[in-house]
Scaffold this active site. Structure first.
Site, PDB file in Angstrom:
ATOM      1  N   HIS A  30       0.191  -2.050  -4.940  1.00 19.06           N
ATOM      2  CA  HIS A  30      -0.419  -2.362  -6.384  1.00 19.06           C
ATOM      3  C   HIS A  30      -0.290  -3.125  -7.353  1.00 19.06           C
ATOM      4  O   HIS A  30      -0.464  -4.044  -7.060  1.00 19.06           O
ATOM      5  CB  HIS A  30       1.262  -1.902  -6.855  1.00 19.06           C
ATOM      6  CG  HIS A  30       2.293  -1.465  -8.055  1.00 19.06           C
ATOM      7  ND1 HIS A  30       1.871  -0.548  -9.213  1.00 19.06           N
ATOM      8  CD2 HIS A  30       2.762  -2.071  -9.033  1.00 19.06           C
ATOM      9  CE1 HIS A  30       2.159  -0.222 -10.133  1.00 19.06           C
ATOM     10  NE2 HIS A  30       3.133  -1.778 -10.269  1.00 19.06           N
ATOM     11  N   HIS A  42       1.726  -4.093 -15.622  1.00 22.63           N
ATOM     12  CA  HIS A  42       1.202  -3.191 -14.674  1.00 22.63           C
ATOM     13  C   HIS A  42       1.171  -1.840 -14.887  1.00 22.63           C
ATOM     14  O   HIS A  42       2.154  -1.561 -16.234  1.00 22.63           O
ATOM     15  CB  HIS A  42       1.973  -3.683 -13.509  1.00 22.63           C
ATOM     16  CG  HIS A  42       2.892  -3.977 -13.339  1.00 22.63           C
ATOM     17  ND1 HIS A  42       4.195  -2.798 -12.064  1.00 22.63           N
ATOM     18  CD2 HIS A  42       3.836  -4.157 -13.634  1.00 22.63           C
ATOM     19  CE1 HIS A  42       5.258  -2.652 -12.577  1.00 22.63           C
ATOM     20  NE2 HIS A  42       5.610  -3.823 -13.003  1.00 22.63           N
ATOM     21  N   CYS A 152      -3.299   1.569 -11.274  1.00 15.48           N
ATOM     22  CA  CYS A 152      -2.925   0.683 -11.779  1.00 15.48           C
ATOM     23  C   CYS A 152      -3.810  -0.486 -11.587  1.00 15.48           C
ATOM     24  O   CYS A 152      -4.186  -1.594 -11.709  1.00 15.48           O
ATOM     25  CB  CYS A 152      -1.904   0.267 -10.844  1.00 15.48           C
ATOM     26  SG  CYS A 152      -1.795   0.774  -8.983  1.00 15.48           S
TER      27      CYS A 152
END
Length: 260
Positions: A30, A42, A152
């Site tokens: 991530h 994010h 992301c």
């Protein structure tokens, strides 16, 4: 920071850093932008770190971090209209290790990284511009989340470089992590004809690795010809009127076994 690992200590973090953390079994990482004051901006799929809208989510979500039921006062919940969120560093890492994404790496360094989504050949902009982009997108969104075309990592790379892959100048596209996931099976398929030339398993493996590395190199955002520098204010304006489109895949219903 180095060839083997991009792992860093918190003390070396600077506002504008592109950071990431691997989840369970290294299934995915991530990504986000550290903006200072222990905050990370994010991109998520309506608050969920990753998703496809298919049964594949059962695997992806199970590899992600388990969320505590207690509300973190620092973190900003996802906006109703988009998935850009602000979290404290602890919640972003979710118990994982902190890594910093590398920019302006040379070709040898890039190819030595067997897994995509850790570095790029592209040059990053100054950190203050990165922070500005991240905060602007926190307020205005980054379009619809798509695990392969607008995820992301795409968000973080855009914040750092201002570059977008524009297919036909209308569709935003694709991160190194996604290319890495897709590139492996493609490399295996393309190397299959080698069986007609040689039965040497090592030769076939070398061909598959070569095809995989070539595909990663050619599709890196620092090498592609179908990229454009887009100012963040122009990006959000175009997204709002549909000039840039990312069609979010529909959420598929998953049939659960009857336990009654």
């Amino acid at each position: 920071m180095g060839l083997l690992s991009n792992r860093i200590d918190r003390s070396s973090l600077k506002p504008g850093d592109h950071i990431y953390s691997w989840r369970t079994a290294y299934i995915y990482a991530h990504h986000g932008i550290y903006v200072g004051d222990d905050r990370v901006v994010h991109f998520t799929r309506r608050g969920q770190e990753v998703g496809t809208g298919t049964v594949l989510d059962l695997i992806l979500v199970s590899s992600g971090p388990s969320r505590a039921h207690t509300h973190c006062p620092t973190c900003v919940p996802p906006n109703e209209g988009h998935g850009v969120v602000s979290s404290c560093l602890n919640c972003f890492l979710a118990g994982g290790v902190l890594y910093r994404f590398e920019y302006s790496v040379n070709a040898a360094h890039f190819l030595a990284k067997a897994r995509g989504g850790t570095c790029t050949l592209a040059v990053s902009d100054p950190n203050e511009i990165t922070v500005h982009r991240a905060n602007h997108l926190l307020r205005n969104g980054f379009g619809c989340y798509d695990v392969f075309k607008n995820n992301c990592e795409d968000f973080a790379i855009y914040c750092k470089t201002g570059l977008l892959v524009l297919e036909g100048r209308r569709t935003m596209g694709q991160s190194g992590q996604a290319v890495s996931i897709i590139g492996g099976p493609i490399a295996a398929v393309l190397s299959t004809p080698m069986r007609l030339v040689t039965t040497n398993i090592y030769g076939m493996a070398a061909t598959a690795v070569s095809v995989y590395c070539a595909s990663r190199y050619a599709t890196d955002i620092g090498m592609r010809a179908d990229v454009a520098k887009v100012e963040v204010e122009d990006l959000t304006r175009r997204l709002s009127v549909g000039l840039f489109q990312v069609v979010e895949p529909p959420v598929a219903a998953v049939a659960l076994p009857n336990t009654s």
